[in-house]
Design a protein around this motif. Sequence first.
Motif, PDB file in Angstrom:
ATOM      1  N   ARG A  29       1.000  -0.750   0.124  1.00  0.00           N
ATOM      2  CA  ARG A  29      -0.076  -0.022   0.049  1.00  0.00           C
ATOM      3  C   ARG A  29       0.909   1.175   0.260  1.00  0.00           C
ATOM      4  O   ARG A  29       0.285   2.257  -0.477  1.00  0.00           O
ATOM      5  CB  ARG A  29      -0.914   0.150   1.307  1.00  0.00           C
ATOM      6  CG  ARG A  29      -1.946  -0.658   0.758  1.00  0.00           C
ATOM      7  CD  ARG A  29      -3.142  -0.872   1.667  1.00  0.00           C
ATOM      8  NE  ARG A  29      -3.342  -0.051   2.555  1.00  0.00           N
ATOM      9  CZ  ARG A  29      -4.288  -0.305   3.604  1.00  0.00           C
ATOM     10  NH1 ARG A  29      -4.730  -0.594   4.541  1.00  0.00           N
ATOM     11  NH2 ARG A  29      -5.325   2.065   3.809  1.00  0.00           N
ATOM     12  N   GLN A  32       1.437   1.282  -3.590  1.00  0.00           N
ATOM     13  CA  GLN A  32       0.224   1.862  -4.284  1.00  0.00           C
ATOM     14  C   GLN A  32      -0.102   3.670  -4.437  1.00  0.00           C
ATOM     15  O   GLN A  32      -0.340   4.226  -5.301  1.00  0.00           O
ATOM     16  CB  GLN A  32      -0.667   1.141  -3.619  1.00  0.00           C
ATOM     17  CG  GLN A  32      -1.008  -0.090  -4.252  1.00  0.00           C
ATOM     18  CD  GLN A  32      -1.055  -0.962  -3.362  1.00  0.00           C
ATOM     19  OE1 GLN A  32      -2.420  -0.851  -3.237  1.00  0.00           O
ATOM     20  NE2 GLN A  32      -1.248  -2.112  -3.347  1.00  0.00           N
ATOM     21  N   VAL A  36       0.237   6.152  -6.851  1.00  0.00           N
ATOM     22  CA  VAL A  36      -1.096   6.823  -7.301  1.00  0.00           C
ATOM     23  C   VAL A  36      -0.948   7.883  -7.513  1.00  0.00           C
ATOM     24  O   VAL A  36      -1.828   8.975  -8.825  1.00  0.00           O
ATOM     25  CB  VAL A  36      -2.164   6.137  -6.633  1.00  0.00           C
ATOM     26  CG1 VAL A  36      -3.412   7.467  -6.517  1.00  0.00           C
ATOM     27  CG2 VAL A  36      -3.057   4.488  -7.033  1.00  0.00           C
ATOM     28  N   ASP A  76       2.905 -11.177 -11.437  1.00  0.00           N
ATOM     29  CA  ASP A  76       2.302 -10.806 -10.375  1.00  0.00           C
ATOM     30  C   ASP A  76       2.658  -8.723  -9.954  1.00  0.00           C
ATOM     31  O   ASP A  76       1.743  -8.235 -10.226  1.00  0.00           O
ATOM     32  CB  ASP A  76       2.208 -11.335  -9.732  1.00  0.00           C
ATOM     33  CG  ASP A  76       1.025 -12.632  -9.186  1.00  0.00           C
ATOM     34  OD1 ASP A  76       0.285 -12.563 -10.702  1.00  0.00           O
ATOM     35  OD2 ASP A  76       1.920 -13.932  -9.545  1.00  0.00           O
ATOM     36  N   ASP A  79       2.068  -7.355 -12.716  1.00  0.00           N
ATOM     37  CA  ASP A  79       0.254  -6.896 -12.586  1.00  0.00           C
ATOM     38  C   ASP A  79      -0.418  -5.863 -11.605  1.00  0.00           C
ATOM     39  O   ASP A  79      -1.486  -4.869 -12.295  1.00  0.00           O
ATOM     40  CB  ASP A  79      -0.229  -8.675 -12.628  1.00  0.00           C
ATOM     41  CG  ASP A  79      -0.638  -8.889 -13.995  1.00  0.00           C
ATOM     42  OD1 ASP A  79      -0.411  -8.622 -14.545  1.00  0.00           O
ATOM     43  OD2 ASP A  79      -0.850  -9.870 -13.289  1.00  0.00           O
ATOM     44  N   ARG A  80      -0.308  -5.496 -10.395  1.00  0.00           N
ATOM     45  CA  ARG A  80       0.012  -4.576  -9.657  1.00  0.00           C
ATOM     46  C   ARG A  80      -0.144  -3.855  -9.692  1.00  0.00           C
ATOM     47  O   ARG A  80      -0.297  -2.800  -9.629  1.00  0.00           O
ATOM     48  CB  ARG A  80       0.500  -5.541  -8.205  1.00  0.00           C
ATOM     49  CG  ARG A  80      -0.061  -6.696  -7.102  1.00  0.00           C
ATOM     50  CD  ARG A  80      -1.378  -6.998  -7.525  1.00  0.00           C
ATOM     51  NE  ARG A  80      -1.124  -8.496  -7.351  1.00  0.00           N
ATOM     52  CZ  ARG A  80      -2.651  -9.281  -7.456  1.00  0.00           C
ATOM     53  NH1 ARG A  80      -3.513  -8.638  -7.833  1.00  0.00           N
ATOM     54  NH2 ARG A  80      -2.976 -10.133  -7.186  1.00  0.00           N
ATOM     55  N   ALA A  82       0.633  -2.157 -13.029  1.00  0.00           N
ATOM     56  CA  ALA A  82      -0.640  -1.676 -13.380  1.00  0.00           C
ATOM     57  C   ALA A  82      -1.797  -1.364 -13.643  1.00  0.00           C
ATOM     58  O   ALA A  82      -2.824  -0.356 -13.330  1.00  0.00           O
ATOM     59  CB  ALA A  82      -0.616  -3.194 -14.930  1.00  0.00           C
ATOM     60  N   GLU A  83      -2.080  -1.638 -11.838  1.00  0.00           N
ATOM     61  CA  GLU A  83      -3.349  -1.145 -11.427  1.00  0.00           C
ATOM     62  C   GLU A  83      -3.463   0.049 -10.692  1.00  0.00           C
ATOM     63  O   GLU A  83      -4.552   1.035 -10.555  1.00  0.00           O
ATOM     64  CB  GLU A  83      -4.057  -2.221  -9.933  1.00  0.00           C
ATOM     65  CG  GLU A  83      -4.149  -3.593 -10.885  1.00  0.00           C
ATOM     66  CD  GLU A  83      -4.359  -4.790  -9.670  1.00  0.00           C
ATOM     67  OE1 GLU A  83      -4.418  -4.630  -7.884  1.00  0.00           O
ATOM     68  OE2 GLU A  83      -4.794  -5.862  -9.767  1.00  0.00           O
ATOM     69  N   THR A  84      -1.998   0.388 -10.698  1.00  0.00           N
ATOM     70  CA  THR A  84      -2.297   1.981 -10.662  1.00  0.00           C
ATOM     71  C   THR A  84      -2.291   3.235 -11.327  1.00  0.00           C
ATOM     72  O   THR A  84      -2.461   3.877 -10.956  1.00  0.00           O
ATOM     73  CB  THR A  84      -0.559   2.361  -9.739  1.00  0.00           C
ATOM     74  OG1 THR A  84       0.292   2.026 -10.828  1.00  0.00           O
ATOM     75  CG2 THR A  84      -0.629   1.116  -8.930  1.00  0.00           C
ATOM     76  N   GLY A  85      -2.123   2.592 -12.687  1.00  0.00           N
ATOM     77  CA  GLY A  85      -2.618   3.638 -13.654  1.00  0.00           C
ATOM     78  C   GLY A  85      -1.491   4.170 -14.061  1.00  0.00           C
ATOM     79  O   GLY A  85      -1.632   4.406 -14.724  1.00  0.00           O
ATOM     80  N   ARG A 189      -4.226  -6.728  -0.811  1.00  0.00           N
ATOM     81  CA  ARG A 189      -5.064  -7.815  -1.880  1.00  0.00           C
ATOM     82  C   ARG A 189      -3.990  -9.043  -0.900  1.00  0.00           C
ATOM     83  O   ARG A 189      -3.781  -8.778   0.161  1.00  0.00           O
ATOM     84  CB  ARG A 189      -4.515  -7.906  -2.943  1.00  0.00           C
ATOM     85  CG  ARG A 189      -3.356  -7.798  -2.937  1.00  0.00           C
ATOM     86  CD  ARG A 189      -2.934  -7.973  -4.033  1.00  0.00           C
ATOM     87  NE  ARG A 189      -1.455  -7.735  -4.310  1.00  0.00           N
ATOM     88  CZ  ARG A 189      -0.355  -7.192  -4.198  1.00  0.00           C
ATOM     89  NH1 ARG A 189      -0.924  -5.836  -3.921  1.00  0.00           N
ATOM     90  NH2 ARG A 189       0.734  -6.647  -3.764  1.00  0.00           N
TER      91      ARG A 189
END
Length: 324
Positions: A29, A32, A36, A76, A79-80, A82-85, A189
């Motif tokens: 986090r 992240q 972000v 992985d 993938d993670r 990518a989730e931050t934009g 997660r």
Amino acid sequence: MQIWRSLDEVPADLGPTAVTLGNFDGVHRGHQAVLVQMVADARERGHRAVAMTFEPHPKAVHDPEHPPVLITGLDDKLDRLAETGLDGVLVVPYTLEFASQTPQEFVRRWLVDGLGAATVVVGADTKFGRGNAGDVETMRAIGATMGFETDIVDDACAVSETGRRWSSTWVRELLDDGRMREAATVLGRPHRLRGIVVDGDKLGREIGFPTANLDVTGGMVPRHGVYAGWMTVLDGRGNDRAAALVGERLATAISIGINYTVGAQGLRIEGFAFDRSGLDLYGADVAFDLIEWRRPMLDFGSLEGLKDALAADVAWCRQMLQVD
């Protein structure tokens, strides 16, 4: 998100970027929050947001006899990220030759000429270049001559509600203790093991608990024992029956450790999807998401004792996963 494995793959028309660099192990986090915010700031400036990461981990190259235990495998991790934009990630093959660059050489080749950095985002403790000679002040000085801004990450966004800083070290501590829900809080997660399903000793099938045996390719192996979790087929890899299940979460009792009851040798990581029969997952790329630790690996004295214990484990897993 685009993924580049060399500077040659970076688009020539990428445009001005905001760039950050790091290992991002676990993409917890703290990572992240920083990423972000970086993405949001880049959007306001009309820039692309890009991260640079390294494979293998630098410590594995500088001290190969003591490689670090990584929380997350590369697939992985990407993938993670990518989730931050992020718009792109450059995966740099880390070598001793790469590490020999001076701070100025590194910044010029990789950040400015390679990625078009208009802004470089770094943490206050960032070190870079040969012998870790570069620090935040070095980056600022280089930026002043090469034409980019240097943003220092605000540490406040990397601190948990408890006051402890989000960190990969914290995650490892929790995984070693089997404290999966707390680890999931820090990671944002559940912790994931990923690998290929391989042949096992077929004991589970004989006693009524057929399992998928995982040859782990990514993810830190946590405390040994029995877990409640979810199994997901990520890629059938030529197995049509497995491919039909891609993306579906299967409630699973997961065992990590040595089966002492039958005198087995060596670590086994296997999952029993208790509401599915006749699964054929051999050769598939599969993930185990670990939710809760139940008990250590034990010697139950006989196959009957083991079967009774596994039945109790499955009942407990149903409760933990809220599966009827």
